[in-house]
Design an enzyme around this catalytic site. Structure first.
Site, PDB file in Angstrom:
ATOM      1  N   SER A  62       0.828  -1.214   0.000  1.00  0.00           N
ATOM      2  CA  SER A  62       0.000   0.000   0.000  1.00  0.00           C
ATOM      3  C   SER A  62       0.861   1.263   0.000  1.00  0.00           C
ATOM      4  O   SER A  62       2.000   1.262   0.465  1.00  0.00           O
ATOM      5  CB  SER A  62      -0.915   0.011   1.216  1.00  0.00           C
ATOM      6  OG  SER A  62      -1.712  -1.146   1.243  1.00  0.00           O
TER       7      SER A  62
HETATM    8  N1  SAH Z   1      -0.602  -4.615   3.819  1.00  0.00           N
HETATM    9  C1  SAH Z   1      -0.079  -5.194   2.608  1.00  0.00           C
HETATM   10  C2  SAH Z   1      -1.134  -5.127   1.539  1.00  0.00           C
HETATM   11  C3  SAH Z   1      -1.010  -6.206   0.568  1.00  0.00           C
HETATM   12  S1  SAH Z   1      -2.299  -6.191  -0.658  1.00  0.00           S
HETATM   13  C4  SAH Z   1       1.158  -4.448   2.176  1.00  0.00           C
HETATM   14  O1  SAH Z   1       1.171  -3.221   2.307  1.00  0.00           O
HETATM   15  O2  SAH Z   1       2.082  -5.071   1.672  1.00  0.00           O
HETATM   16  C5  SAH Z   1      -3.577  -7.111   0.128  1.00  0.00           C
HETATM   17  C6  SAH Z   1      -3.208  -8.488   0.587  1.00  0.00           C
HETATM   18  O3  SAH Z   1      -4.397  -9.106   1.063  1.00  0.00           O
HETATM   19  C7  SAH Z   1      -2.680  -9.404  -0.509  1.00  0.00           C
HETATM   20  O4  SAH Z   1      -1.450  -9.920  -0.112  1.00  0.00           O
HETATM   21  C8  SAH Z   1      -3.749 -10.492  -0.627  1.00  0.00           C
HETATM   22  O5  SAH Z   1      -3.216 -11.758  -0.939  1.00  0.00           O
HETATM   23  C9  SAH Z   1      -4.334 -10.481   0.771  1.00  0.00           C
HETATM   24  N2  SAH Z   1      -5.685 -11.043   0.888  1.00  0.00           N
HETATM   25  C10 SAH Z   1      -6.753 -10.879   0.078  1.00  0.00           C
HETATM   26  N3  SAH Z   1      -7.816 -11.561   0.551  1.00  0.00           N
HETATM   27  C11 SAH Z   1      -7.402 -12.169   1.707  1.00  0.00           C
HETATM   28  C12 SAH Z   1      -8.040 -13.005   2.663  1.00  0.00           C
HETATM   29  N4  SAH Z   1      -9.323 -13.377   2.569  1.00  0.00           N
HETATM   30  N5  SAH Z   1      -7.316 -13.439   3.707  1.00  0.00           N
HETATM   31  C13 SAH Z   1      -6.009 -13.096   3.843  1.00  0.00           C
HETATM   32  N6  SAH Z   1      -5.355 -12.314   2.976  1.00  0.00           N
HETATM   33  C14 SAH Z   1      -6.043 -11.844   1.923  1.00  0.00           C
END
Ligand code: SAH
Length: 215
Positions: A62
């Site tokens: 993000s």
């Molecule tokens: N906070 C992270 C954001 C990653 S993007 C960062 O800044 O790096 C969002 C993440 O949510 C992805 O890695 C995706 O795989 C995960 N995600 C999506 N649906 C999910 C779920 N139901 N349970 C766990 N993770 C999930």
């Protein structure tokens, strides 16, 4: 040789303090955590730019401002037990680990979870546990939580997450359709759910039982 620390302090001045982020603990954490280590080497020179970046598996780390805004909205003081859904790169997880007692994070993509775990361990964040699972179920055995943060966009508020909040607990989650969402802070009170709209945002999909269906 790039001066990452210099870029990081500039990022915090311009993108975090320069906007409306005021919590001194959040500002200190963003100054400290080496964001460039959470992206692949080829992207490190862009790690302090005002935008999200790809982390593989069609997911993104993000934007720094969004991390700061969501973290500030959780109102952490230091003693909290926090649940994060979507560890991704582990960057937001590290920020939470700086600001709370214990952080539990759920990530559905194995390769991302393994990489985040390894990096957080190398950086000395021993108050973090990452589980590979569908985070829309929360993490029942570890709850209730003082704060829950969802870093992917959801069509609605997953019921298990609200249930796993303690009284007075805060849930910060982007809710909306696939293109745009609003960031909500949900507070669980004795009288019921308090809902605040913190403004527009755009996240990758929350995929799971209480989120979007997997294609
Ligand atoms: N906070 C992270 C954001 C990653 S993007 C960062 O800044 O790096 C969002 C993440 O949510 C992805 O890695 C995706 O795989 C995960 N995600 C999506 N649906 C999910 C779920 N139901 N349970 C766990 N993770 C999930």
């Amino acid at each position: 040789m790039l001066d990452f620390q210099k870029s990081r302090l500039k990022m915090v001045e311009e993108q975090i303090v320069g906007r409306e982020i005021r919590d001194p603990r959040v500002i200190t954490a963003l100054k400290k955590v080496p964001r460039h280590l959470f992206v692949e080497e080829a992207l490190q020179s862009q790690a302090y730019n005002d935008r999200p970046l790809p982390i593989g598996e069609k997911q993104t780390i993000s934007q720094p401002y969004m991390v700061a805004l969501m973290t500030e909205a959780l109102k952490l003081k230091g003693k909290e037990k926090v649940l994060e859904i979507g560890a991704g790169s582990g960057y937001q997880t590290a920020i939470l680990a700086e600001l709370a007692q214990e952080v539990f994070s759920v990530e559905r993509i194995r390769s991302l979870a393994i990489r985040a775990r390894q990096l957080l361990y190398e950086l000395g964040y021993f108050n973090v546990e990452i589980k590979i699972f569908d985070g829309t179920y929360g993490w029942t055995e570890k709850g209730p939580f003082n704060a829950i943060i969802v870093t992917a966009g959801s069509p609605n508020i997953p019921q298990p997450l609200y249930e796993q909040l303690s009284i007075g607990g805060r849930l910060v989650i982007p809710v909306g359709d696939l293109h745009t969402q609003d960031l909500f802070r949900i507070t669980k009170t004795e009288e019921g759910m308090k809902k605040e709209d913190l403004g527009g945002c755009r996240f990758v999909k929350l995929i799971g039982r209480y989120g979007w269906e997997d294609e």
